[in-house]
Design a protein around this motif. Structure first.
Motif: not given
Length: 538
Positions: A390, A392, A397
């Protein structure tokens, strides 16, 4: 001729690279949009088909739609019947590439525009951050697509002058079969039906082949696209195989109908009616490609229930139901992967609390088989979490970080199960048993189904009550220890038994504290997620 083939392969390579960059960029930029589109607009088969069309137009990849659909089926967000509608729509949506190439890519030389787009996109990607950088990938990918088409067109110009394709005869049955096979092999070798169809359009535009030959090649390319997806699910989950099976059945049956009905009709109208001869052959081929998939939709949409029953019968699922959520196909979209992992995480926690409740209430211990199965699911979940990527800046996230925080307490609570036999011992000690029953009552009051673990209305009061119980046990710890010692003395128990009772009390105190901390982490995660959704809604 060597230069022609070099340009041909180079053009295809540039086109594929551009499609990959643009598709990946669009997937990153629209991750949550994909989820919302498929979860909100698939209530009916017709809406599911429209969602499939829209999603494929959005990300310019029927493969991406296939992977997303598999993920949503695995996550329980979408039924398999809805997935059938989406896959039918994806087959229609993927024909947009042909229209884009026919209307723009081969109408005029855009290499002078394509090159600045590639450079502009690369600069944005290098200098920008988060979604701006992703936008750069999309722009560069778009430029590469059309630069690749320009190179393909040049290669096909050279091929039409030097190559001899007179052996291809679309007026004979054998020739038609050969053309279909050529199209099939093209799609398999290029690993992209879009690239194969673009190459066919370039050949048609330069006169290397005529319209009737191109039509039969497109039929083969659609069948070849099925081969690509079949290879991708070798060794995959049953859900993935079922979803791809929809593609296989749809494309094969539609190809047969197109070969015997649609292709002859298009060729007949083009040859016999002046109105159609005035049309651009590229537009006619793009129209045939779309009509090919629309015809399939008209045949299959009324029969989706029957198709579902048949596929469920020939592809049964023998794995534990919860394991379907950990399908690696879900990793294609981080939002789906995170939600799938969360579902499995809630299942594990619900099982742990169920084991504890049964032990405190009835003295029933979980079997070794159940414990071993739970451990296997935990290991599979941890391995799956390591594969989730994922970014950032991605909307998922926060959910992923929350998932990891809760995962710490999955392990802690699982380790508490190692001493669950203390529950039997506690049932002999009234002073401690009441605390155990209070704990059981709190957990059972708010977690009767695993889905309730994601509801802040349940977690907040459970958290508050666990906190009160934790404080009470802390305040009365010395008093309860004294009662245990008195119980040991009055009943003339040996020292080992008394020590074991004290150990059971400490285990229960830790269990209450661990569950409270878990509920606190879960509550904070859910609360932040609700706040984020509210802000996005505003």
């Amino acid at each position: 001729m060597h230069q022609v083939f070099a340009e041909l392969f180079g053009g295809v390579g540039l086109f594929l690279l551009g499609m990959t960059l643009m598709t990946n960029g669009l997937k990153d930029a629209t991750g949550e949009t994909l989820k919302k589109l498929l979860t909100k607009f698939t209530e009916t088969q017709f809406k599911a088909m429209l969602s499939g069309i829209g999603l494929t137009l959005l990300v310019q990849s029927s493969t991406a739609t296939t992977m997303a659909t598999i993920g949503f089926v695995n996550a329980g967000i979408m039924s398999f019947a809805q997935a059938i509608g989406v896959m039918i729509g994806a087959n229609i949506g993927t024909t947009s590439t042909g229209w884009m190439v026919a209307l723009l890519g081969l109408k005029f030389s855009i290499s002078m525009i394509a090159l600045p787009l590639i450079g502009f996109g690369a600069v944005i990607n290098l200098l920008g951050k988060d979604r701006i950088a992703v936008l750069g990938l999309i722009i560069a990918g778009f430029g590469l697509i059309f630069f690749g088409i320009s190179v393909l067109q040049e290669a096909m110009n050279g091929f039409s002058k030097q190559g001899d394709l007179s052996f291809l005869n679309a007026n004979e049955f054998l020739g038609q079969i050969i053309l279909v096979l050529i199209g099939l092999v093209m799609a398999l070798l290029l690993q992209s039906s879009s690239a194969a169809i673009t190459t066919t359009l370039a050949a048609l535009a330069t006169g290397a082949i005529d319209l009737s030959e191109a039509i039969y090649m497109v039929i083969g390319q659609n069948v070849g696209a099925v081969g690509i997806t079949v290879i991708s699910v070798i060794g995959a989950s049953v859900s993935a195989k079922r979803t791809v099976a929809v593609n296989v059945v749809f494309n094969l049956v539609t190809a047969i109908l197109a070969f015997f009905i649609l292709a002859p009709l298009f060729i007949y109208f083009y040859q016999q009616y002046t109105f159609f001869t005035q049309w651009d052959v590229l537009i006619i081929l793009a129209l045939f490609h779309t009509a090919f998939s629309v015809m399939g939709a008209l045949v299959f949409m009324p029969a989706t229930k029957q198709l579902e029953k048949w596929l469920l019968r020939i592809l049964p699922n023998d794995l534990p139901a919860i394991m379907k959520f950990l399908d690696e196909a879900n990793l294609e979209f981080s939002a789906i992967a995170v939600q799938s992992a969360q579902t499995v995480q809630y299942y594990i926690l619900f099982e742990i609390f169920s084991f504890l409740s049964a032990a405190f209430q009835e003295g029933a211990m979980p079997s070794q088989r159940k414990i071993k199965q739970l451990d296997e699911i935990i290991l599979q979940l941890e391995a799956y979490l390591e594969k989730i990527n994922v970014p950032y800046s991605h909307e998922s996230n926060h959910d992923f970080v929350s998932l990891l925080r809760v995962m710490v307490y999955v392990r802690v609570l699982r380790s508490d199960l190692e001493n669950i036999d203390y529950a039997i011992l506690l049932r002999t000690q009234p002073a401690v048993l009441q605390t155990a029953l209070d704990y059981k009552h709190i957990v059972e009051s708010y977690i009767q189904q695993r889905e309730q673990l994601g509801n802040p209305k349940n977690i907040e009061p459970m958290r508050n009550e666990l906190n009160s119980l934790k404080k009470w046990t802390s305040q009365h710890r010395a008093e309860i220890r004294q009662k245990i010692l008195q119980h040991t003395e009055v009943n003339q128990l040996n020292a080992a038994k008394g020590i074991e009772l004290l150990a059971a009390q400490r285990w229960l105190d830790r269990l209450v504290a661990h569950t409270y901390r878990f509920s606190n982490v879960l509550y904070e995660s859910i609360l932040k997620n609700e706040e984020r959704k509210f802000k996005n809604g505003c």
